[in-house]
Write an enzyme that holds these catalytic residues in place. Structure first.
Site, PDB file in Angstrom:
ATOM      1  N   ASP A  84      -0.234 -62.939  66.753  1.00  0.00           N
ATOM      2  CA  ASP A  84       0.525 -62.775  65.520  1.00  0.00           C
ATOM      3  C   ASP A  84      -0.453 -62.527  64.384  1.00  0.00           C
ATOM      4  O   ASP A  84      -1.564 -63.074  64.386  1.00  0.00           O
ATOM      5  CB  ASP A  84       1.361 -64.022  65.223  1.00  0.00           C
ATOM      6  CG  ASP A  84       2.494 -64.226  66.224  1.00  0.00           C
ATOM      7  OD1 ASP A  84       3.005 -63.227  66.754  1.00  0.00           O
ATOM      8  OD2 ASP A  84       2.875 -65.385  66.448  1.00  0.00           O
ATOM      9  N   ASP A 120       7.986 -59.363  66.911  1.00  0.00           N
ATOM     10  CA  ASP A 120       8.843 -60.379  66.284  1.00  0.00           C
ATOM     11  C   ASP A 120       9.774 -59.750  65.256  1.00  0.00           C
ATOM     12  O   ASP A 120      10.958 -60.096  65.174  1.00  0.00           O
ATOM     13  CB  ASP A 120       7.996 -61.456  65.613  1.00  0.00           C
ATOM     14  CG  ASP A 120       7.103 -62.198  66.587  1.00  0.00           C
ATOM     15  OD1 ASP A 120       7.449 -62.308  67.773  1.00  0.00           O
ATOM     16  OD2 ASP A 120       6.029 -62.673  66.152  1.00  0.00           O
TER      17      ASP A 120
END
Length: 171
Positions: free
Chosen positions: A122, A140
């Site tokens: 991430d 995401d």
């Protein structure tokens, strides 16, 4: 509906685009830049790129440190993507197929990370003052957009499927 215009083709395109953008962004940032050494990269007062390895699921829940948890989440992601793909293939609306493609593409992108690195990479961090959103990636964002699409599709009135006109209809 002609085969070239089926909603599932739009969903498949969304899946492939999501997967490609997700993996390309992660590979470029992780292997093609010095983000790991020079983080955070600030983009104004509200956004930055950082490196976060998420061993859990959404919002960092259910962190998995061991091999079993890692591979369980990989298998779960692959099973979810497969199920979404079957649903996408049967979708009668373009919005539904698009939403399912985004979610499946995001699930596959994160599954690839988990299989390759043991965690999901991430890198986008949004914040304002004391408020901080979780760190996320392209996969995401696609999953969130897909869920919003599912909700919107569910709120739309149902249309009855069109039937081909009968050739010898009696009036």
């Amino acid at each position: 509906m002609t085969p070239s215009r089926t909603p599932s083709r739009l969903g498949l395109a969304a899946l492939l685009a999501t997967l490609a953008l997700d993996q390309a962004s992660k590979l470029w940032l992780y292997l093609g830049t010095d983000l790991v050494l020079t983080q955070p990269w600030r983009f104004g007062p509200y956004a930055e790129f950082v490196v976060v390895w998420n061993r859990g699921v959404s919002y960092g829940l259910f962190q998995q440190e061991g091999g079993f948890g890692r591979w369980f989440l990989v298998v779960l992601s692959l099973a979810a993507a497969l199920g979404l793909g079957v649903w996408m293939r049967r979708a009668h609306s373009r919005l539904l197929a698009l939403a399912l493609g985004l979610i499946a593409g995001g699930a596959l992108g994160n599954a690839i990370d988990r299989a390759a690195y043991g965690a999901v990479f991430d890198f986008v961090h949004l914040h304002a003052g004391a408020w901080s959103w979780y760190v996320f990636n392209v996969a995401d964002a696609a999953i969130v957009a897909g869920v919003i699409g599912l909700i919107l599709d569910g709120l739309m009135p149902q249309r009855s499927p069109r039937r081909p006109a009968e050739k010898n209809a009696v009036l």
